[in-house]
Design a protein around this motif. Structure first.
Motif, PDB file in Angstrom:
ATOM      1  N   ALA A   1       0.827  -1.210   0.000  1.00  0.00           N
ATOM      2  CA  ALA A   1       0.000   0.000   0.000  1.00  0.00           C
ATOM      3  C   ALA A   1       0.857   1.254   0.000  1.00  0.00           C
ATOM      4  O   ALA A   1       0.557   2.234  -0.702  1.00  0.00           O
ATOM      5  CB  ALA A   1      -0.926  -0.012   1.217  1.00  0.00           C
ATOM      6  N   ALA A   2       1.946   1.253   0.783  1.00  0.00           N
ATOM      7  CA  ALA A   2       2.831   2.421   0.825  1.00  0.00           C
ATOM      8  C   ALA A   2       3.502   2.648  -0.527  1.00  0.00           C
ATOM      9  O   ALA A   2       3.631   3.793  -0.982  1.00  0.00           O
ATOM     10  CB  ALA A   2       3.887   2.230   1.913  1.00  0.00           C
ATOM     11  N   ALA A   3       3.925   1.556  -1.180  1.00  0.00           N
ATOM     12  CA  ALA A   3       4.561   1.694  -2.489  1.00  0.00           C
ATOM     13  C   ALA A   3       3.580   2.215  -3.529  1.00  0.00           C
ATOM     14  O   ALA A   3       3.920   3.079  -4.352  1.00  0.00           O
ATOM     15  CB  ALA A   3       5.138   0.342  -2.925  1.00  0.00           C
ATOM     16  N   LEU A   4       2.353   1.690  -3.492  1.00  0.00           N
ATOM     17  CA  LEU A   4       1.337   2.172  -4.431  1.00  0.00           C
ATOM     18  C   LEU A   4       1.003   3.637  -4.176  1.00  0.00           C
ATOM     19  O   LEU A   4       0.805   4.414  -5.123  1.00  0.00           O
ATOM     20  CB  LEU A   4       0.069   1.317  -4.300  1.00  0.00           C
ATOM     21  CG  LEU A   4       0.160  -0.131  -4.785  1.00  0.00           C
ATOM     22  CD1 LEU A   4      -1.158  -0.846  -4.532  1.00  0.00           C
ATOM     23  CD2 LEU A   4       0.519  -0.187  -6.255  1.00  0.00           C
ATOM     24  N   ALA A   5       0.952   4.021  -2.902  1.00  0.00           N
ATOM     25  CA  ALA A   5       0.678   5.416  -2.574  1.00  0.00           C
ATOM     26  C   ALA A   5       1.774   6.326  -3.117  1.00  0.00           C
ATOM     27  O   ALA A   5       1.504   7.406  -3.657  1.00  0.00           O
ATOM     28  CB  ALA A   5       0.545   5.580  -1.065  1.00  0.00           C
ATOM     29  N   THR A   6       3.033   5.896  -2.996  1.00  0.00           N
ATOM     30  CA  THR A   6       4.152   6.679  -3.524  1.00  0.00           C
ATOM     31  C   THR A   6       4.053   6.836  -5.034  1.00  0.00           C
ATOM     32  O   THR A   6       4.282   7.924  -5.586  1.00  0.00           O
ATOM     33  CB  THR A   6       5.490   6.010  -3.160  1.00  0.00           C
ATOM     34  OG1 THR A   6       5.582   5.868  -1.738  1.00  0.00           O
ATOM     35  CG2 THR A   6       6.672   6.833  -3.657  1.00  0.00           C
ATOM     36  N   ASP A   7       3.687   5.758  -5.708  1.00  0.00           N
ATOM     37  CA  ASP A   7       3.539   5.814  -7.160  1.00  0.00           C
ATOM     38  C   ASP A   7       2.434   6.797  -7.551  1.00  0.00           C
ATOM     39  O   ASP A   7       2.604   7.630  -8.452  1.00  0.00           O
ATOM     40  CB  ASP A   7       3.224   4.418  -7.702  1.00  0.00           C
ATOM     41  CG  ASP A   7       2.969   4.437  -9.199  1.00  0.00           C
ATOM     42  OD1 ASP A   7       3.798   4.989  -9.946  1.00  0.00           O
ATOM     43  OD2 ASP A   7       1.929   3.892  -9.627  1.00  0.00           O
ATOM     44  N   ARG A   8       1.291   6.725  -6.879  1.00  0.00           N
ATOM     45  CA  ARG A   8       0.180   7.602  -7.226  1.00  0.00           C
ATOM     46  C   ARG A   8       0.482   9.054  -6.869  1.00  0.00           C
ATOM     47  O   ARG A   8       0.048   9.969  -7.564  1.00  0.00           O
ATOM     48  CB  ARG A   8      -1.090   7.133  -6.524  1.00  0.00           C
ATOM     49  CG  ARG A   8      -1.502   5.706  -6.883  1.00  0.00           C
ATOM     50  CD  ARG A   8      -1.733   5.545  -8.381  1.00  0.00           C
ATOM     51  NE  ARG A   8      -1.911   4.157  -8.771  1.00  0.00           N
ATOM     52  CZ  ARG A   8      -3.065   3.511  -8.742  1.00  0.00           C
ATOM     53  NH1 ARG A   8      -4.156   4.134  -8.344  1.00  0.00           N
ATOM     54  NH2 ARG A   8      -3.128   2.249  -9.118  1.00  0.00           N
ATOM     55  N   VAL A   9       1.220   9.274  -5.778  1.00  0.00           N
ATOM     56  CA  VAL A   9       1.631  10.639  -5.433  1.00  0.00           C
ATOM     57  C   VAL A   9       2.530  11.203  -6.533  1.00  0.00           C
ATOM     58  O   VAL A   9       2.372  12.351  -6.961  1.00  0.00           O
ATOM     59  CB  VAL A   9       2.347  10.662  -4.069  1.00  0.00           C
ATOM     60  CG1 VAL A   9       3.079  11.988  -3.859  1.00  0.00           C
ATOM     61  CG2 VAL A   9       1.341  10.444  -2.941  1.00  0.00           C
ATOM     62  N   GLY A  10       3.478  10.380  -6.995  1.00  0.00           N
ATOM     63  CA  GLY A  10       4.352  10.826  -8.078  1.00  0.00           C
ATOM     64  C   GLY A  10       3.574  11.162  -9.337  1.00  0.00           C
ATOM     65  O   GLY A  10       3.825  12.187  -9.987  1.00  0.00           O
ATOM     66  N   LYS A  11       2.623  10.314  -9.663  1.00  0.00           N
ATOM     67  CA  LYS A  11       1.801  10.578 -10.846  1.00  0.00           C
ATOM     68  C   LYS A  11       0.966  11.832 -10.657  1.00  0.00           C
ATOM     69  O   LYS A  11       0.802  12.640 -11.584  1.00  0.00           O
ATOM     70  CB  LYS A  11       0.890   9.380 -11.123  1.00  0.00           C
ATOM     71  CG  LYS A  11       0.067   9.525 -12.395  1.00  0.00           C
ATOM     72  CD  LYS A  11      -0.726   8.269 -12.701  1.00  0.00           C
ATOM     73  CE  LYS A  11      -1.508   8.419 -14.006  1.00  0.00           C
ATOM     74  NZ  LYS A  11      -2.276   7.202 -14.333  1.00  0.00           N
ATOM     75  N   GLY A  12       0.436  12.015  -9.445  1.00  0.00           N
ATOM     76  CA  GLY A  12      -0.357  13.199  -9.180  1.00  0.00           C
ATOM     77  C   GLY A  12       0.445  14.479  -9.291  1.00  0.00           C
ATOM     78  O   GLY A  12      -0.036  15.493  -9.806  1.00  0.00           O
ATOM     79  N   ILE A  13       1.684  14.444  -8.822  1.00  0.00           N
ATOM     80  CA  ILE A  13       2.534  15.630  -8.872  1.00  0.00           C
ATOM     81  C   ILE A  13       2.883  16.009 -10.305  1.00  0.00           C
ATOM     82  O   ILE A  13       2.874  17.182 -10.679  1.00  0.00           O
ATOM     83  CB  ILE A  13       3.826  15.393  -8.057  1.00  0.00           C
ATOM     84  CG1 ILE A  13       3.508  15.376  -6.558  1.00  0.00           C
ATOM     85  CG2 ILE A  13       4.871  16.461  -8.366  1.00  0.00           C
ATOM     86  CD1 ILE A  13       4.697  15.034  -5.694  1.00  0.00           C
TER      87      ILE A  13
END
Length: 425
Positions: free
Chosen positions: A121-133
């Motif tokens: 979940a933490a890794a997926l959150a990091t990926d989505r944060v990067g995409k969002g930015i």
């Protein structure tokens, strides 16, 4: 580059042919190359993730829908921050670079997490944060680098290059899983390396946006400009229509899971399902953008959601003893057509109505509303599937999309004049 963005009104109001012979700006091509490589990296993981979580770790459709929808919705707020940071000082490239780097590093997180749900979940959150930015600054760079009457084509070319990566990523994942006898770790390692290559291409080949001095330079960001776009009636209507349609947009992963289960496809072939949609997207993205530049961007955007409605309807059809391809190919083709006529076209529809110094903010606000709406759609569909089953959940999604399409037809403005800052004196 601002000279290009302040030349003419938006083409959604009427057809234009003046941009037909122009070359696609170099910035768009460079960003397309970055997106191509990055999408190879991300789609390698995305292609196997639903299989890994639902069939490997045993998550229910409700749990998967909650995770997928939650992370997509969480990026809504990150997009706003990314858009705000990009417009302040016109640091679009730098902010986008941070997003690409975060997404690349998230692959290592998946590798280190093993089978721990919290780590995944933490890794997926990091990926989505990067995409969002990165998304809003990247799309702002495309908007600011392209003539207004060729925005549809610029976004179409970028999305076609992006989708080429989406096409190659699942193939790479399939080859790695076949060569390593199902070792997901190998997919995560190679995905990380490819993601770093995308960051390197951004640093070396994408020019930073430096406004030209003199009267053509954009004004400094205004105080409270984050939500300044909401003062424009056309933008408010586009935002409302996008959010409404987003609440009826079921995530791709659910479509692929439904296809796999309805057709009883072998598990090993699951990573290849996104290829059909990506191939259709690749073929249609540039033509859809050019058509939108000529006839206006409102109708392609709405007709694209009609294609999604046909996806839901096709998934409800009885299969019987018919060959799997009779359902598989139309569904994937329609899914690709949906994205080809909505993703880049929506950005091209919205960009010209935004102020020059608030392009990234406005696009981030639009993308955030869409992400929040799709979060609700993902969680809701997962809950309905878990409680009622596939059929009732699909009927609910189809009915909601019909209502949303009617609302979108009324909300999306028939003409979208350019913001005054983008017009020539």
């Amino acid at each position: 580059m601002y000279l290009a963005t302040t030349g003419r009104p938006d083409t959604s109001a009427r057809p234009r042919t003046g941009g037909a012979g122009r070359r696609v700006p170099g910035t768009v091509l460079a960003l397309g190359a970055v997106s191509l490589v990055t999408d190879i990296s991300s789609e390698m993981v995305t292609a196997v993730l639903p299989l890994y979580l639902v069939l490997g770790l045993g998550l229910s459709p409700l749990q998967f829908g909650f995770l997928d929808g939650l992370f997509n919705g969480a990026t809504a707020f990150v997009r706003l921050l990314g858009g705000h940071a990009a417009d302040r000082g016109h640091r679009h490239k730098h902010v986008a670079g941070i997003g690409y780097a975060l997404s690349a590093c998230s692959r290592l997180g998946l590798l280190l997490a093993g089978g721990a749900t919290a780590g995944i979940a933490a890794a997926l959150a990091t990926d989505r944060v990067g995409k969002g930015i990165r998304t809003a600054p990247r799309d702002a760079l495309i908007t600011l680098s392209s003539p207004p009457d060729a925005l549809g084509r610029s976004f179409g070319v970028h999305r076609a290059m992006d989708t080429t990566g989406a096409l190659l990523g699942p193939l790479a994942a399939f080859a790695l899983l076949w060569a390593t006898a199902g070792a997901y770790d190998a997919v995560f390692v190679v995905s990380f390396c490819v993601g770093l290559l995308g960051v390197l291409l951004l640093v070396l080949y994408v020019p930073g946006h430096h406004p030209a001095p003199g009267p053509s330079a954009p004004p400094a960001p205004r105080k409270g400009a984050t939500f300044a776009a909401l003062r424009d009636p056309a933008f408010r209507r586009i935002l409302a229509a996008t959010a409404l349609l987003g609440t009826a947009t079921v995530g791709d992963a659910f479509v692929y899971l439904l296809l796999q289960q309805r057709l009883d496809l072998p598990v090993g072939w699951f990573p290849l399902l996104p290829l059909g949609g990506a191939a259709a997207y690749l073929l249609l993205a540039v033509p859809a953008g050019r058509i939108a530049d000529r006839v206006g961007r409102r109708l392609p955007f709405l007709y694209g959601h009609l294609a999604l409605l046909c996806v839901y309807a096709a998934l409800l059809l009885p299969t019987g003893d018919a060959p799997a391809l009779l359902l598989l190919l139309p569904v994937l083709a329609l899914l690709g057509a949906f994205y080809a006529t909505t993703d880049g076209v929506l950005m091209a529809l919205t960009g010209p109505v935004l102020p020059v110094d608030g392009t990234a903010r406005g696009l981030a606000l639009l993308q955030s509303g869409q992400a929040l709406a799709r979060m609700l759609a993902g969680v809701g569909f997962g809950a309905l599937w878990t409680v009622w089953g596939q059929g009732p959940a699909l009927w609910a999604a189809l009915s909601l999309l019909c209502v949303a399409l009617a609302g979108g037809w009324l909300l999306v403005p028939r003409t979208t004049p350019s913001h005054p800052e983008r017009r020539t004196a």
